[in-house]
Design a protein around this motif. Structure first.
Motif, PDB file in Angstrom:
ATOM      1  N   ARG A   1       0.862  -1.172   0.000  1.00 18.84           N
ATOM      2  CA  ARG A   1       0.000   0.000   0.000  1.00 18.84           C
ATOM      3  C   ARG A   1       0.902   1.226   0.000  1.00 18.84           C
ATOM      4  NH1 ARG A   1      -3.176   3.390   2.755  1.00 18.84           N
ATOM      5  NH2 ARG A   1      -2.944   2.666   4.879  1.00 18.84           N
TER       6      ARG A   1
ATOM      7  N   GLN B   1       3.063  -0.464   3.968  1.00 21.72           N
ATOM      8  CA  GLN B   1       3.077  -1.870   4.386  1.00 21.72           C
ATOM      9  C   GLN B   1       2.851  -2.749   3.160  1.00 21.72           C
ATOM     10  OE1 GLN B   1      -0.361  -2.620   6.962  1.00 21.72           O
ATOM     11  NE2 GLN B   1      -1.601  -3.049   5.177  1.00 21.72           N
TER      12      GLN B   1
ATOM     13  N   LEU C   1       2.288  -5.140  11.791  1.00 26.17           N
ATOM     14  CA  LEU C   1       2.645  -5.948  12.963  1.00 26.17           C
ATOM     15  C   LEU C   1       3.588  -7.085  12.578  1.00 26.17           C
ATOM     16  CD1 LEU C   1      -0.850  -6.241  14.724  1.00 26.17           C
ATOM     17  CD2 LEU C   1       0.871  -4.456  14.972  1.00 26.17           C
TER      18      LEU C   1
ATOM     19  N   ARG D   1      -1.672   9.790  20.208  1.00 27.46           N
ATOM     20  CA  ARG D   1      -1.131  10.289  18.940  1.00 27.46           C
ATOM     21  C   ARG D   1      -0.432  11.633  19.153  1.00 27.46           C
ATOM     22  NH1 ARG D   1      -1.596   5.547  16.124  1.00 27.46           N
ATOM     23  NH2 ARG D   1      -3.732   4.777  16.236  1.00 27.46           N
TER      24      ARG D   1
ATOM     25  N   SER E   1       2.191   5.106  19.630  1.00 31.25           N
ATOM     26  CA  SER E   1       1.581   3.997  18.906  1.00 31.25           C
ATOM     27  C   SER E   1       1.467   2.793  19.823  1.00 31.25           C
ATOM     28  CB  SER E   1       2.458   3.609  17.705  1.00 31.25           C
ATOM     29  OG  SER E   1       1.871   2.570  16.973  1.00 31.25           O
TER      30      SER E   1
ATOM     31  N   ARG F   1      -8.272  11.589  22.969  1.00 26.55           N
ATOM     32  CA  ARG F   1      -9.586  11.951  22.430  1.00 26.55           C
ATOM     33  C   ARG F   1     -10.626  12.080  23.540  1.00 26.55           C
ATOM     34  NH1 ARG F   1     -10.616  10.100  16.639  1.00 26.55           N
ATOM     35  NH2 ARG F   1     -12.344   8.872  17.422  1.00 26.55           N
TER      36      ARG F   1
ATOM     37  N   GLN G   1      -7.050   0.613   4.521  1.00 22.82           N
ATOM     38  CA  GLN G   1      -6.555   1.975   4.736  1.00 22.82           C
ATOM     39  C   GLN G   1      -6.045   2.154   6.172  1.00 22.82           C
ATOM     40  OE1 GLN G   1      -6.468   4.717   2.419  1.00 22.82           O
ATOM     41  NE2 GLN G   1      -6.732   3.016   1.018  1.00 22.82           N
ATOM     42  N   LEU G   2      -6.744   1.495   7.115  1.00 23.62           N
ATOM     43  CA  LEU G   2      -6.370   1.670   8.530  1.00 23.62           C
ATOM     44  C   LEU G   2      -5.028   1.037   8.865  1.00 23.62           C
ATOM     45  CD1 LEU G   2      -9.777   0.846  10.259  1.00 23.62           C
ATOM     46  CD2 LEU G   2      -8.650   3.067  10.194  1.00 23.62           C
ATOM     47  N   THR G   3      -4.665  -0.047   8.199  1.00 23.76           N
ATOM     48  CA  THR G   3      -3.591  -0.978   8.574  1.00 23.76           C
ATOM     49  C   THR G   3      -4.058  -1.800   9.788  1.00 23.76           C
ATOM     50  OG1 THR G   3      -2.309   0.454  10.067  1.00 23.76           O
ATOM     51  CG2 THR G   3      -1.826   0.630   7.705  1.00 23.76           C
ATOM     52  N   ASP G   4      -3.155  -2.563  10.403  1.00 18.81           N
ATOM     53  CA  ASP G   4      -3.561  -3.517  11.443  1.00 18.81           C
ATOM     54  C   ASP G   4      -4.374  -2.847  12.550  1.00 18.81           C
ATOM     55  OD1 ASP G   4      -1.688  -6.081  10.932  1.00 18.81           O
ATOM     56  OD2 ASP G   4      -0.582  -4.231  10.520  1.00 18.81           O
TER      57      ASP G   4
ATOM     58  N   GLU H   1      -8.920   1.777  16.387  1.00 17.06           N
ATOM     59  CA  GLU H   1      -7.535   2.233  16.312  1.00 17.06           C
ATOM     60  C   GLU H   1      -6.702   1.218  15.563  1.00 17.06           C
ATOM     61  OE1 GLU H   1      -5.519   3.483  19.770  1.00 17.06           O
ATOM     62  OE2 GLU H   1      -7.077   4.925  20.339  1.00 17.06           O
ATOM     63  N   SER H   2      -5.809   1.740  14.742  1.00 18.70           N
ATOM     64  CA  SER H   2      -4.846   0.884  14.065  1.00 18.70           C
ATOM     65  C   SER H   2      -3.448   1.389  14.407  1.00 18.70           C
ATOM     66  CB  SER H   2      -5.057   0.943  12.557  1.00 18.70           C
ATOM     67  OG  SER H   2      -4.717   2.240  12.101  1.00 18.70           O
ATOM     68  N   VAL H   3      -2.430   0.693  13.889  1.00 22.16           N
ATOM     69  CA  VAL H   3      -1.069   1.150  14.149  1.00 22.16           C
ATOM     70  C   VAL H   3      -0.920   2.612  13.709  1.00 22.16           C
ATOM     71  CG1 VAL H   3       1.374   0.758  13.671  1.00 22.16           C
ATOM     72  CG2 VAL H   3      -0.164  -1.196  13.878  1.00 22.16           C
ATOM     73  N   LYS H   4      -1.530   2.944  12.567  1.00 25.03           N
ATOM     74  CA  LYS H   4      -1.288   4.258  11.992  1.00 25.03           C
ATOM     75  C   LYS H   4      -2.300   5.333  12.369  1.00 25.03           C
ATOM     76  CE  LYS H   4       1.689   5.173   9.573  1.00 25.03           C
ATOM     77  NZ  LYS H   4       3.012   5.643  10.068  1.00 25.03           N
ATOM     78  N   SER H   5      -3.504   4.956  12.793  1.00 21.34           N
ATOM     79  CA  SER H   5      -4.512   6.010  12.962  1.00 21.34           C
ATOM     80  C   SER H   5      -5.591   5.625  13.968  1.00 21.34           C
ATOM     81  CB  SER H   5      -5.164   6.330  11.615  1.00 21.34           C
ATOM     82  OG  SER H   5      -5.877   5.205  11.169  1.00 21.34           O
ATOM     83  N   THR H   6      -6.343   6.628  14.362  1.00 25.23           N
ATOM     84  CA  THR H   6      -7.502   6.425  15.224  1.00 25.23           C
ATOM     85  C   THR H   6      -8.713   6.956  14.476  1.00 25.23           C
ATOM     86  OG1 THR H   6      -6.145   6.723  17.191  1.00 25.23           O
ATOM     87  CG2 THR H   6      -8.523   6.982  17.461  1.00 25.23           C
ATOM     88  N   SER H   7      -9.773   6.146  14.365  1.00 24.27           N
ATOM     89  CA  SER H   7     -10.954   6.545  13.606  1.00 24.27           C
ATOM     90  C   SER H   7     -12.214   6.324  14.431  1.00 24.27           C
ATOM     91  CB  SER H   7     -11.095   5.705  12.330  1.00 24.27           C
ATOM     92  OG  SER H   7      -9.885   5.660  11.632  1.00 24.27           O
TER      93      SER H   7
END
Lengths: 363, 127
Positions: A19, A31, A36, A296, A315, A345, B33-36, B59-65
Motif C-alpha cells: 500500500r 506496508q 505488525l 497520537r 503507537s 480523544r 486503509q487503517l492498517t492492522d 484504532e490501528s497502528v497508523k490512525s484512530t478513527s
C-alpha cells in the motif's frame, strides 16, 4: 500538489501489493501485508526497507572538512576515515533544520544522508553557506538507490552479495566502499530500527537486483509503517515529530551529538545560550500507557488536570505489546516511574514515565 | 455473505439486513486503509443509536478513527470476539470481523445507504 517522486523500487513495491502513501514528497510503501508482522520480522529475523527516498549528498574538495564543520553539530575533524556520525543542521536560533548522518572518507570527502522531506531545504542551506569554501556538493539522490537490511539475521542473509568488505566485520556506525552484485556501492553498519543490520547505497539497477535476491533468501519486505514503530521502540527521533525547526537538540535530549567545544558551527551561540540558561524547558521522555489505546501526536499530557506536555509520537507497538509514546513534558515531572495521564480523544489514560529506549536488543 | 447484498455508508461501514436486524461492520477498503487494527471500542448492548452517531473507536497502528452507526435502532449485540482479537477485522471484515447488530427502529431502513456500485465508485475516487 507536485507529482510524487518514485524510487527505483517503485514498481517492485507495487508488484508486491504494497500500500503506497505519500512521504516526504515520495510515493512510498507503508506496508506489504501487515505492519505488525513486518515489525516482528525485523525483531526476529530480517527485514528489507527501501530508503531510496532519503537524500544522498557528497561533499568533496580541499575545504570539505571546514564546510562540514560549519554545517554539522558533531565533529568531522575528529572522525576517522570510514566513520559515520549522527548530528544536526541548525538554524541561527539553535533549532533543528534536519538530523543527518555524515560519513567521512577523507578530510576532503564526506557523504551526507538527509531526510527526504528536508533535502530541498538542506541543499538551499548549503548554497547559502558554502561561500568561500572550496567544495563541490553533488546530489546523488536520483542516480543511487538505498536499502536498509535490518534484523538479527540481516548480516547472515546477505552473505556473498556484497564484495570488497566483510559486512559482519564492520563496526557499528562505520562504512566502507564495497561491490554489490558487480556495481560500486557503499555499505554501512547503521539503521533506524534498534536492530543489527546494514544500509547500502548502490546504483538503481543494482538496488533492484539486490532486493530480488534478498527476498528469495527470505528477507521480509517492510514498509514505512513498521519503520516508524521500530524506531519508536528504539526511541530514535523522527524529524517533524521529536525534532522540528522549533526544537533545540539539547532539549530533545540529544546533546551528545552537539559539540560546541569543537569550535564554530551555525547555531553554536544559541546552543551555548541554551546550555547556560537555567529556565526549566520541556524535555523529551518516554511514556507507557495503560491499555492498548495509542496516544497520537499532539495529545496533551497532564498531572492533576494541568497540562504539562505534549505527545510527539505514539503507537501501539507490536513487540512490546503495549501503547508507548514520546512526549515533551515539564522537567519536574520527568523522573522514571512518575504517574501522569494522557488525554486520548477526551479519555484520560494513565501513563508512566519510562526510561528510553523502550526496546534495546540483546548484545 | 454475498457482497452484492451489502449497503454502505460514505464513512465505510457496511450493512446487511435480515428480519429487521442490521449487521454492521467496516469495509475491506477501510480496513486496508487503517492498517492492522489494534484496539476496538464498541457501543453497549441496549444503546439507542441514530444514523451518523459516533458509537465506537477503531484504532490501528497508523490512525484512530470513529465508528459511526449507519442505521437507526437499538444495539442488540456487539462482537466481543473482535474486541478481544482485533486481527479479525483485518482477516475477515465481512464475517468474523462484524462489529454490531442493530434492531432497526420502526420505519427505519437502509435506503439512504450506497449500493455496491455507488460505493465502488466512491472508493475508486478515494484510492
Amino acid at each position: 500538489m507536485p507529482e510524487l517522486r518514485r524510487t527505483p523500487l517503485h514498481a517492485w513495491h507495487v508488484a508486491r501489493k504494497a500500500r503506497m502513501v505519500p512521504f516526504g514528497g515520495w510515493d512510498m510503501p507503508v506496508q506489504y501485508t501487515s505492519i505488525l508482522e513486518e515489525h516482528k520480522a525485523v525483531r526476529t529475523a530480517a527485514g528489507l526497507f527501501d530508503i531510496s527516498h532519503m537524500g544522498r549528498l557528497t561533499v568533496e574538495g580541499t575545504d570539505a572538512t571546514r564546510f562540514v564543520d560549519r554545517m554539522f553539530t558533531n565533529d568531522p575533524a575528529g572522525m576517522k576515515s570510514g566513520q559515520v556520525r549522527y548530528g544536526f543542521v541548525l538554524n541561527a536560533a539553535g533549532c533543528t533544520l534536519d538530523d543527518i548522518l555524515v560519513t567521512k572518507w577523507s578530510p576532503e570527502a564526506f557523504e551526507i544522508v538527509v531526510n527526504a522531506g528536508n533535502r530541498g531545504k538542506i541543499v538551499a542551506w548549503i548554497d547559502q553557506h558554502k561561500t568561500d569554501c572550496d567544495v563541490v556538493i553533488t546530489d546523488r539522490t536520483f542516480d543511487l538507490g538505498m536499502l536498509a537490511v535490518q534484523g538479527p539475521q540481516a548480516i547472515a542473509l546477505a552473505e556473498g552479495l556484497i564484495a570488497g568488505v566483510a559486512v559482519g566485520g564492520l563496526k557499528y556506525y562505520h562504512a566502507s566502499p564495497a561491490e554489490c552484485l558487480g556495481a560500486e556501492a557503499v555499505v554501512s553498519r547503521t539503521g533506524y530500527t534498534g536492530e543489527d543490520g546494514f544500509e547500502i547505497i548502490a546504483p538503481n539497477a543494482a538496488i533492484v537486483s539486490l532486493a530480488d535476491v534478498l527476498l528469495q533468501r527470505g528477507v521480509v519486505p517492510c514498509g514505512l509503517g513498521c519503520r516508524d514503530t521500530l524506531r519508536l521502540e528504539a526511541a530514535m527521533p523522527l524529524y517533524g515529530h521529536e525534532l522540528t525547526e522549533a526544537t533545540n537538540p539539547i532539549h530533545a535530549g540529544l546533546g551528545w551529538a552537539v559539540k560546541p567545544e569543537k569550535g564554530n558551527f551555525l547555531g553554536r551561540e544559541a546552543i551555548l545560550a541554551a546550555l547556560a540558561d537555567p529556565t526549566p524547558r520541556p524535555v523529551r521522555v518516554g511514556l507507557t500507557l495503560t491499555g492498548k489505546r495509542a496516544a497520537r501526536e499532539g495529545a496533551n499530557v497532564l498531572v492533576n488536570g494541568t497540562v504539562i506536555g505534549t505527545v510527539t509520537s505514539g503507537s501501539y507497538t507490536p513487540w512490546l505489546d503495549r501503547s508507548i509514546a514520546m512526549a515533551y513534558i515539564q522537567p519536574h515531572h520527568t523522573a522514571i516511574g512518575t504517574e501522569l495521564t494522557v488525554d486520548v480523544r477526551g479519555t484520560a489514560i494513565p501513563a508512566t514515565v519510562t526510561a528510553l529506549p523502550f526496546y534495546k536488543r540483546a548484545k | 455473505m454475498g457482497l452484492s447484498n451489502l449497503r454502505y455508508a460514505k464513512s465505510h461501514e457496511w450493512v446487511s439486513v435480515t428480519d429487521g436486524v442490521a449487521t454492521v461492520g467496516i469495509s475491506r477498503f477501510a480496513v486496508d486503509q487503517l492498517t492492522d487494527v489494534t484496539y476496538l471500542e464498541l457501543p453497549k448492548v441496549g444503546k439507542t443509536v441514530a444514523i451518523g452517531d459516533e458509537v465506537g473507536v477503531i484504532e490501528s497502528v497508523k490512525s484512530t478513527s470513529s465508528f459511526y452507526s449507519p442505521v437507526a435502532g437499538e444495539v442488540i449485540a456487539v462482537n466481543d470476539a473482535a474486541v478481544q482479537d482485533t486481527g479479525l477485522l483485518n482477516e475477515d471484515p465481512y464475517e468474523k470481523g462484524w462489529l454490531m447488530k442493530v434492531k432497526l427502529a420502526a420505519g427505519a431502513g437502509i435506503d439512504h445507504l450506497l449500493d455496491q456500485s455507488q460505493y465502488d465508485a466512491q472508493i475508486a475516487s478515494e484510492a
